[in-house]
Each structure stands twice: as C-alpha cells, then as structure tokens.
Motif scaffolding. Structure first.
Motif, PDB file in Angstrom:
ATOM      1  N   HIS A  89    -104.881  28.055 -34.039  1.00  0.00           N
ATOM      2  CA  HIS A  89    -106.128  28.734 -33.825  1.00  0.00           C
ATOM      3  C   HIS A  89    -105.803  30.500 -33.696  1.00  0.00           C
ATOM      4  CE1 HIS A  89    -108.081  25.698 -31.647  1.00  0.00           C
ATOM      5  NE2 HIS A  89    -107.005  25.382 -30.694  1.00  0.00           N
ATOM      6  N   THR A  90    -107.136  31.603 -34.095  1.00  0.00           N
ATOM      7  CA  THR A  90    -106.646  32.477 -34.423  1.00  0.00           C
ATOM      8  C   THR A  90    -107.511  33.293 -33.170  1.00  0.00           C
ATOM      9  OG1 THR A  90    -108.582  32.783 -35.581  1.00  0.00           O
ATOM     10  CG2 THR A  90    -106.665  32.227 -36.287  1.00  0.00           C
ATOM     11  N   PHE A  91    -107.018  34.940 -33.026  1.00  0.00           N
ATOM     12  CA  PHE A  91    -108.076  35.491 -32.787  1.00  0.00           C
ATOM     13  C   PHE A  91    -107.983  37.485 -32.583  1.00  0.00           C
ATOM     14  CE2 PHE A  91    -107.357  39.249 -29.122  1.00  0.00           C
ATOM     15  CZ  PHE A  91    -108.965  38.338 -28.538  1.00  0.00           C
ATOM     16  N   PRO A 113    -101.805  27.637 -29.372  1.00  0.00           N
ATOM     17  CA  PRO A 113    -101.342  27.469 -27.108  1.00  0.00           C
ATOM     18  C   PRO A 113    -100.164  26.022 -26.624  1.00  0.00           C
ATOM     19  CG  PRO A 113    -103.386  26.788 -27.998  1.00  0.00           C
ATOM     20  CD  PRO A 113    -102.699  26.727 -29.332  1.00  0.00           C
ATOM     21  N   THR A 114     -99.964  26.169 -26.054  1.00  0.00           N
ATOM     22  CA  THR A 114     -98.842  24.834 -25.417  1.00  0.00           C
ATOM     23  C   THR A 114     -99.152  25.614 -23.781  1.00  0.00           C
ATOM     24  OG1 THR A 114     -96.697  23.927 -26.064  1.00  0.00           O
ATOM     25  CG2 THR A 114     -96.872  26.754 -25.415  1.00  0.00           C
ATOM     26  N   PHE A 115     -98.922  24.037 -23.415  1.00  0.00           N
ATOM     27  CA  PHE A 115     -98.231  23.991 -22.015  1.00  0.00           C
ATOM     28  C   PHE A 115     -97.223  25.489 -21.316  1.00  0.00           C
ATOM     29  CE2 PHE A 115     -98.824  19.919 -23.137  1.00  0.00           C
ATOM     30  CZ  PHE A 115     -99.579  18.893 -22.715  1.00  0.00           C
ATOM     31  N   HIS A 116     -97.907  25.429 -19.691  1.00  0.00           N
ATOM     32  CA  HIS A 116     -97.690  26.851 -19.554  1.00  0.00           C
ATOM     33  C   HIS A 116     -95.736  26.047 -18.233  1.00  0.00           C
ATOM     34  CE1 HIS A 116     -96.791  29.141 -15.852  1.00  0.00           C
ATOM     35  NE2 HIS A 116     -97.937  29.992 -16.872  1.00  0.00           N
ATOM     36  N   VAL A 168     -97.576  36.224 -34.160  1.00  0.00           N
ATOM     37  CA  VAL A 168     -98.014  35.014 -33.507  1.00  0.00           C
ATOM     38  C   VAL A 168     -98.015  35.749 -31.753  1.00  0.00           C
ATOM     39  CG1 VAL A 168     -97.474  33.046 -32.918  1.00  0.00           C
ATOM     40  CG2 VAL A 168     -97.520  33.409 -35.061  1.00  0.00           C
ATOM     41  N   ILE A 169     -99.204  34.646 -31.506  1.00  0.00           N
ATOM     42  CA  ILE A 169     -99.279  34.519 -29.536  1.00  0.00           C
ATOM     43  C   ILE A 169     -99.495  33.314 -28.927  1.00  0.00           C
ATOM     44  CG2 ILE A 169    -100.814  35.464 -28.484  1.00  0.00           C
ATOM     45  CD1 ILE A 169    -102.509  37.416 -30.023  1.00  0.00           C
ATOM     46  N   VAL A 170     -98.357  33.080 -28.345  1.00  0.00           N
ATOM     47  CA  VAL A 170     -97.690  31.645 -27.720  1.00  0.00           C
ATOM     48  C   VAL A 170     -98.923  31.661 -26.491  1.00  0.00           C
ATOM     49  CG1 VAL A 170     -96.697  30.241 -27.165  1.00  0.00           C
ATOM     50  CG2 VAL A 170     -95.950  31.301 -29.001  1.00  0.00           C
ATOM     51  N   CYS A 171    -100.018  30.812 -26.613  1.00  0.00           N
ATOM     52  CA  CYS A 171    -100.739  30.530 -24.805  1.00  0.00           C
ATOM     53  C   CYS A 171     -99.946  29.919 -24.132  1.00  0.00           C
ATOM     54  CB  CYS A 171    -102.430  29.965 -25.471  1.00  0.00           C
ATOM     55  SG  CYS A 171    -103.117  32.102 -25.908  1.00  0.00           S
ATOM     56  N   LEU A 172     -99.652  30.992 -22.657  1.00  0.00           N
ATOM     57  CA  LEU A 172     -98.869  29.394 -21.545  1.00  0.00           C
ATOM     58  C   LEU A 172    -100.292  28.720 -20.843  1.00  0.00           C
ATOM     59  CD1 LEU A 172     -95.639  32.004 -21.678  1.00  0.00           C
ATOM     60  CD2 LEU A 172     -96.044  29.917 -22.809  1.00  0.00           C
ATOM     61  N   GLY A 173    -100.275  28.013 -21.154  1.00  0.00           N
ATOM     62  CA  GLY A 173    -101.463  26.975 -20.346  1.00  0.00           C
ATOM     63  C   GLY A 173    -102.978  27.362 -20.461  1.00  0.00           C
ATOM     64  N   GLY A 174    -103.239  26.642 -19.296  1.00  0.00           N
ATOM     65  CA  GLY A 174    -105.317  26.185 -19.552  1.00  0.00           C
ATOM     66  C   GLY A 174    -105.606  27.839 -19.627  1.00  0.00           C
ATOM     67  N   THR A 175    -105.506  27.793 -18.494  1.00  0.00           N
ATOM     68  CA  THR A 175    -105.905  29.447 -18.123  1.00  0.00           C
ATOM     69  C   THR A 175    -105.396  30.509 -19.475  1.00  0.00           C
ATOM     70  OG1 THR A 175    -105.463  29.207 -15.750  1.00  0.00           O
ATOM     71  CG2 THR A 175    -106.207  31.612 -16.546  1.00  0.00           C
ATOM     72  N   ALA A 176    -104.489  30.939 -19.482  1.00  0.00           N
ATOM     73  CA  ALA A 176    -104.151  31.871 -21.052  1.00  0.00           C
ATOM     74  C   ALA A 176    -105.156  31.020 -22.441  1.00  0.00           C
ATOM     75  CB  ALA A 176    -103.242  32.300 -21.370  1.00  0.00           C
ATOM     76  N   LEU A 207    -111.067  28.233 -25.240  1.00  0.00           N
ATOM     77  CA  LEU A 207    -111.398  27.034 -25.726  1.00  0.00           C
ATOM     78  C   LEU A 207    -110.644  26.075 -24.243  1.00  0.00           C
ATOM     79  CD1 LEU A 207    -109.566  27.146 -28.658  1.00  0.00           C
ATOM     80  CD2 LEU A 207    -111.177  26.432 -28.397  1.00  0.00           C
ATOM     81  N   THR A 208    -111.472  25.258 -23.912  1.00  0.00           N
ATOM     82  CA  THR A 208    -110.535  24.722 -22.922  1.00  0.00           C
ATOM     83  C   THR A 208    -110.308  23.083 -22.494  1.00  0.00           C
ATOM     84  OG1 THR A 208    -112.679  23.307 -21.949  1.00  0.00           O
ATOM     85  CG2 THR A 208    -112.361  25.063 -20.542  1.00  0.00           C
TER      86      THR A 208
END
Ligand code: URA
Length: 258
Positions: free
Chosen positions: A214-216, A223-226, A188-196, A203-204
C-alpha cells in the motif's frame, strides 16, 4: 479402515476464531473486545446489550487544547518535545511517560505499532516488553540492528489497561506520526497489526490486508501481524517472515533464508 477426519463445521470454526481473538486481546491486557455484529448474527445470538465491561474511553480531544505547533516540527527532537507536552486527548492524564519513538534518523525501514504498553510507558521507549523483544529479533533476522531502523506507534501514550486506542485518540495523535514520517522519509513502512494499519492506511481486516503493498503519502507500506499476535500464534511467523522478505526484496537487500 483409517477414519477420515471431519472438517470443522462453520459454527465451531467461528467459535474457535472468536476464542482466538478474545484470547489474543486478553494477552494484550485488554478487558473489552470489539466484535463485528454480523459475526454475532451468524452465531444466532443477540449482540451484548451492555457495554458495562468496556474500559471507558479517555476524553475525546479537548476543544480548548491549544492547536499543535506543527510549523515548529523541523526535526525529530522538536516533534518529541511537543509530544512530551501533549494534552490533545485524555490519554495524557494516565501516562507515566510519552513514547515518541526511537531509531535512526534516516532509516530504510520504519516500523509502526499501536500504542505503548506498561513497559513502554514506564521507560518512555517503544517496543521494550515481550513483543518488543520479538520485534528486535525480527529486525535482526532481516539483517539490521534495531538502531538502524525507526520504531514508533500510532499513539504516543499508553491507553489504560492496554485497551485499543479510540478513533478520536488515534486522530488526535496522528499528526505526530505524519511529521515523523515526513522527516524520516523511510523507503518502507511496516505496519505492525490491525490498529497500525487502520490508523495509517484506514484499512481494516489485517488478515486480508497483510502481505500486500500500500502507500502512505508516497511511501510504500507493508502491513503484517503484530509481534504480540505471534507470541500467541507462533504458526503465523511464516506469514510475517514472508512479508518481511518482501520488504527486503523491495529495498534490494539480501533476503536471508531460514
Ligand atoms: N505494542 C505496540 O504496539 N507498541 C509498543 O510500543 C509496544 C507494544
């Protein structure tokens, strides 16, 4: 009779949201913000005419820069060595250290942030400042040690004054992250915040996107908050914790209740 509280009118709500946003960006050390013109239109005010307050973007990728030697990226050290020599965008001119990322070479979870800040630039390590300390606590709350996960960023060099990386800078840097992901193969990848989230998934609107899978390139992404946002808005910790609990469930790990 107890007075019934009046709900905030849409105008005040919009102003309050904008204040929050500007305060958050200021906390991040940025001296300019991007504001959706439709929001300005809703406020009934003209858009700002001058961009003079904006921190100038670094150069777009230099066309004369040698192409990346992606074939040589057979392990994480090789990727980090290329990052250390990178001049693909103007951020190289102002960096102290590159920040390739660090952690386990076969992690279950990979965390991806935006770009190094001052502390990270000074040390060459990701998430070592205030937000990093909170990220470490979040990782430990999930039942992991920091060394058991991998932590990286979309951009490997610090943008001046911690401004948000420019699209061209993210584009120039993304091959390194893609190579790291391909080598690490996290569950799993956790994207921290909008820019990531924007940099990896395109996605914005992090408020709407967070909490959904989502998948990459075949890898599940949450995705979650920074963590910087949580330092400013501790109330949002509930949402982040729910997202991290979903991650734990997804990889069949025990889900601690706090
Ligand atoms: N914020 C990020 O997005 N990345 C870091 O490494 C530090 C702070």
């Amino acid at each position: 009779m107890t007075p019934v509280p009046t709900p905030p009118d849409p105008f005040s709500k919009l102003v309050s949201d904008l204040e929050d946003y500007v305060a958050f960006e200021t906390e991040e050390g940025r001296s300019s913000v991007e504001i959706d013109l439709t929001v300005i239109a809703e406020l009934g005010q003209p858009p700002p005419l001058s961009a003079s307050a904006a921190v100038p973007a670094s150069d777009v990728p230099d066309k004369e820069t040698a192409p990346m030697e992606t074939a040589a990226w057979t392990d994480l050290d090789a990727v980090a060595a290329s990052i250390a020599d990178c001049t693909q965008c103007g951020l190289h001119a102002t960096r102290t250290n590159t920040v390739p990322g660090e952690g386990h070479s076969q992690p279950e979870i990979m965390f991806v942030g935006e770009a190094p800040g001052a502390d990270e630039d000074a040390q060459g390590r990701p998430f070592v400042g205030r937000a990093g300390k909170l990220l470490t606590k979040m990782i430990e709350a999930m039942g992991f040690q920091r060394e058991e996960v991998f932590i990286a960023n979309i951009c490997k060099c610090r943008p001046p004054e911690n401004r948000k990386p420019e699209p061209a800078e993210m584009e120039a840097c993304i091959p390194y992250l893609k190579a790291q992901i391909a080598l690490l193969k996290p569950k799993v990848i956790v994207c921290l915040g909008g820019t990531a989230t924007e940099g990896l998934l395109g996605l914005t609107g992090i408020t709407k996107v967070r909490g959904n899978w989502h998948t990459f390139e075949g890898i599940d992404v949450m995705p979650t908050f920074h963590p910087s946002y949580l330092l400013r808005k501790p109330g949002a910790k509930h949402e982040v914790w729910a997202d991290l609990q979903a991650v734990l469930k997804h990889i069949d790990r025990p889900v601690p209740e706090y």
